[in-house]
Design a protein around this motif. Structure first.
Motif, mmCIF file in Angstrom:
data_model
loop_
_atom_site.group_PDB
_atom_site.id
_atom_site.type_symbol
_atom_site.label_atom_id
_atom_site.label_comp_id
_atom_site.label_asym_id
_atom_site.label_seq_id
_atom_site.Cartn_x
_atom_site.Cartn_y
_atom_site.Cartn_z
ATOM 1 N N ALA A 211 0.815 -1.212 0.000
ATOM 2 C CA ALA A 211 0.000 0.000 0.000
ATOM 3 C C ALA A 211 0.852 1.267 0.000
ATOM 4 O O ALA A 211 0.489 2.248 -0.649
ATOM 5 C CB ALA A 211 -0.956 -0.003 1.193
ATOM 6 N N PHE A 212 1.973 1.268 0.702
ATOM 7 C CA PHE A 212 2.822 2.461 0.726
ATOM 8 C C PHE A 212 3.361 2.749 -0.668
ATOM 9 O O PHE A 212 3.295 3.880 -1.150
ATOM 10 C CB PHE A 212 3.977 2.289 1.727
ATOM 11 N N GLU B 129 2.125 1.807 -3.498
ATOM 12 C CA GLU B 129 1.008 2.211 -4.341
ATOM 13 C C GLU B 129 0.649 3.669 -4.106
ATOM 14 O O GLU B 129 0.354 4.407 -5.048
ATOM 15 C CB GLU B 129 -0.195 1.301 -4.088
ATOM 16 N N ARG B 130 0.688 4.105 -2.858
ATOM 17 C CA ARG B 130 0.373 5.496 -2.521
ATOM 18 C C ARG B 130 1.427 6.437 -3.103
ATOM 19 O O ARG B 130 1.099 7.507 -3.619
ATOM 20 C CB ARG B 130 0.266 5.662 -0.998
ATOM 21 N N SER C 183 3.216 5.885 -5.740
ATOM 22 C CA SER C 183 2.992 5.893 -7.185
ATOM 23 C C SER C 183 1.886 6.873 -7.560
ATOM 24 O O SER C 183 2.020 7.642 -8.518
ATOM 25 C CB SER C 183 2.650 4.479 -7.670
ATOM 26 N N VAL C 184 0.798 6.869 -6.819
ATOM 27 C CA VAL C 184 -0.298 7.808 -7.073
ATOM 28 C C VAL C 184 0.171 9.241 -6.839
ATOM 29 O O VAL C 184 -0.105 10.144 -7.638
ATOM 30 C CB VAL C 184 -1.521 7.478 -6.190
ATOM 31 N N ALA C 185 0.908 9.460 -5.777
ATOM 32 C CA ALA C 185 1.334 10.814 -5.408
ATOM 33 C C ALA C 185 2.287 11.431 -6.428
ATOM 34 O O ALA C 185 2.222 12.637 -6.686
ATOM 35 C CB ALA C 185 1.986 10.798 -4.023
ATOM 36 N N ASP D 285 9.191 11.737 -2.445
ATOM 37 C CA ASP D 285 7.786 12.134 -2.338
ATOM 38 C C ASP D 285 7.431 12.473 -0.897
ATOM 39 O O ASP D 285 6.859 13.510 -0.610
ATOM 40 C CB ASP D 285 6.880 11.016 -2.854
ATOM 41 N N GLN D 286 7.815 11.606 0.007
ATOM 42 C CA GLN D 286 7.433 11.748 1.406
ATOM 43 C C GLN D 286 7.960 13.037 2.032
ATOM 44 O O GLN D 286 7.304 13.635 2.877
ATOM 45 C CB GLN D 286 7.941 10.537 2.188
#
Length: 126
Positions: free
Chosen positions: A18-19, A21-22, A24-26, A86-87
């Motif tokens: 999930a991380f 995937e998130r 990738s979306v961001a 990203d983070q």
């Protein structure tokens, strides 16, 4: 004997995607595609069918990593570089660096990502 943690895991998940995937979306479709292209280039050089000790060592050396660095650790380091960008507010720097590579060959893709990582996170990151 035991240990205490102020932020211990309460629901461990063995295959947690999930991380990623998130992230990738961001970072968006284009940047995600570029990250995947860079990862694929490094996979071909380090663990691919035609990979050799020399190609793996050359790929790892782009980050200042030792040739005998475990492949798993090397790929975790690469994933951390992209995800942390990203983070921690550097997705535009990451995506800009990767957008500039266009339809480059594997060597240029690997160099572009290594240059981003070494510049943004410092030469000791790997």
């Amino acid at each position: 004997a035991g240990s205490l943690s102020s932020s211990g895991v309460v629901n461990a998940i063995n295959d947690f995607t999930a991380f990623d995937e998130r992230v990738s979306v961001a970072i968006g479709d284009t940047c995600s595609d570029n990250v995947r292209a860079v990862t694929a280039a490094f996979e071909r050089a380090v663990v691919g069918e035609d990979a050799t000790n020399a190609t793996a060592a050359e790929a790892k050396a782009l980050f200042g990593c030792a040739a005998d660095m475990w492949d798993e650790d090397f790929f975790y380091m690469m994933a951390d570089s992209a995800a942390m960008a990203d983070q921690y507010g550097a997705k535009f720097a990451l995506c800009g660096a990767l957008d500039a590579m266009g339809d480059a060959d594997d060597a240029a893709k690997m160099t572009a990502f290594a240059n981003f990582t070494n510049t943004y996170w410092g030469p000791d990151f790997g």
